[in-house]
Design an enzyme around this catalytic site. Structure first.
Site, mmCIF file in Angstrom:
data_model
loop_
_atom_site.group_PDB
_atom_site.id
_atom_site.type_symbol
_atom_site.label_atom_id
_atom_site.label_comp_id
_atom_site.label_asym_id
_atom_site.label_seq_id
_atom_site.Cartn_x
_atom_site.Cartn_y
_atom_site.Cartn_z
ATOM 1 C CG ASN A 132 -1.443 1.064 1.211
ATOM 2 O OD1 ASN A 132 -1.670 2.181 0.334
ATOM 3 N ND2 ASN A 132 -1.995 1.391 2.519
ATOM 4 N N GLY A 178 2.182 2.599 11.273
ATOM 5 C CA GLY A 178 3.483 3.599 10.842
ATOM 6 C C GLY A 178 4.013 4.080 12.457
ATOM 7 C CB SER A 235 5.091 -1.655 11.829
ATOM 8 O OG SER A 235 4.450 -0.219 12.445
ATOM 9 C CE LYS A 282 0.097 3.798 4.503
ATOM 10 N NZ LYS A 282 -0.123 3.862 5.707
ATOM 11 C CD GLU A 315 -3.837 -2.353 7.423
ATOM 12 O OE1 GLU A 315 -2.201 -2.415 6.997
ATOM 13 O OE2 GLU A 315 -4.772 -1.050 6.976
ATOM 14 C CD GLU A 322 -3.307 5.343 6.640
ATOM 15 O OE1 GLU A 322 -2.796 5.243 4.909
ATOM 16 O OE2 GLU A 322 -1.893 5.082 6.591
ATOM 17 C CG HIS A 327 -5.469 2.073 4.863
ATOM 18 N ND1 HIS A 327 -5.091 3.231 5.266
ATOM 19 C CD2 HIS A 327 -5.106 1.291 5.384
ATOM 20 C CE1 HIS A 327 -4.256 3.095 6.135
ATOM 21 N NE2 HIS A 327 -3.806 1.794 5.470
HETATM 22 C C1 PEP Z 1 -1.192 0.509 5.723
HETATM 23 O O1 PEP Z 1 -1.587 1.427 5.741
HETATM 24 O O2 PEP Z 1 -2.245 -0.175 5.715
HETATM 25 C C2 PEP Z 1 0.018 -0.269 7.015
HETATM 26 C C3 PEP Z 1 0.243 -1.397 7.834
HETATM 27 O O3 PEP Z 1 1.224 0.463 7.023
HETATM 28 P P1 PEP Z 1 2.640 0.074 8.119
HETATM 29 O O4 PEP Z 1 3.077 -0.804 6.834
HETATM 30 O O5 PEP Z 1 3.899 1.966 7.205
HETATM 31 O O6 PEP Z 1 2.319 -0.002 9.311
#
Ligand code: PEP
Length: 255
Positions: A9, A174, A214, A11, A168, A98, A96
């Site tokens: 992803n 992040g 992460s 973004k 998630e 976000e 997601h």
């Molecule tokens: C995401 O945005 O779906 C995500 C898991 O980000 P990160 O791996 O940076 O935590």
């Protein structure tokens, strides 16, 4: 047997030219790895370039980060399922965290988009996960059950045949803070059980559930060895071609 699926992803990162040089390195590092399904999910503006580059690459699919619940019409700034299909997009990320926290997407909105994705024959990657406050309050299962019920409402087992779920935890996205493999496994097992209750046992046994939050090359294997973790949705580490390829290879070692 569920084939593991790793999605990048990106973004709001990667211009077309940056995407192109990422793919030069990534595809070389990936080699002929075929045991894991890989999905690259660029911003809308890079879809066509990435689609072109992946057209003769077996096993690496294209995804979109969002789509409209509407088919067409006066919806300025929106992109429809049919528009994505025409670019050979196979997957679409829905809900997601976000999108939920910054753009007000509720389970009802995610559900409308999910119906539109199914109609457009796109495979949805539906994201769910609790905040830190919800975890601290002991509400993880309550939150996940409500998100699943709301997001998947009105769909039949047949319609979600190709859907993927992504667990998630919002506090791990992040932040550099990953759920432990045990915490993630516990949530995934609960999600699978809930899918069984909402649909049937065959659907829950087949459903792929990704972990996101992460994920890095050095924590991938421990997560991917858990019995109910079927892949990862990767944000930050998917922007670096070598790191992302290493995540795919580490996953393949657990396949
Ligand atoms: C995401 O945005 O779906 C995500 C898991 O980000 P990160 O791996 O940076 O935590």
């Amino acid at each position: 047997m569920r084939k593991k699926i790793i999605a990048a992803n990106w973004k709001m990162n990667m211009t077309q030219s940056e995407a192109s040089s990422f793919l030069d390195t990534f595809l070389r590092e990936l080699g002929d790895e075929k045991t894991v399904e890989v999905v690259i999910v660029p911003a809308f503006t890079a879809l066509s370039k990435v689609s072109e580059r992946l057209s003769n690459t077996q096993g690496v699919r294209l995804g979109a980060q969002n789509m409209s619940a509407e088919k067409s019409g006066a919806f300025t700034g929106e992109v429809s399922g049919a528009m994505l299909r025409e670019l050979f997009v196979r997957y679409v990320i829905l809900g997601h965290s976000e999108r939920r926290s910054l753009y007000g997407e509720t389970d009802a909105v995610v559900n409308r988009k999910l119906h539109a994705a199914v109609e457009a024959t796109l495979k949805p990657i539906v994201c769910i996960g609790e905040t830190l406050e919800q975890r601290d309050a002991g509400d993880v299962e309550k939150v996940l059950a409500a998100q699943l019920k709301g997001s998947l409402a009105g769909l039949t087992a047949k319609e979600i045949h190709d859907a993927v779920l992504a667990y998630e935890p919002v506090w791990a996205i992040g932040t550099g803070r990953t759920a432990t493999p045990e915490q993630a496994q516990e949530a995934h097992a609960f999600i699978r059980k809930t899918v069984g209750e909402l649909f049937d046992e065959t659907t829950s046994a087949k459903m792929r559930i990704q972990y996101g939050g992460s994920v890095k090359p050095n924590n991938t294997e421990a997560l991917m060895r858990q019995p109910d973790i079927d892949g990862a949705l990767v944000g930050g580490a998917s922007l670096e071609a070598r790191a992302f390829a290493e995540i795919v290879h580490a996953t393949a070692r657990c396949a």
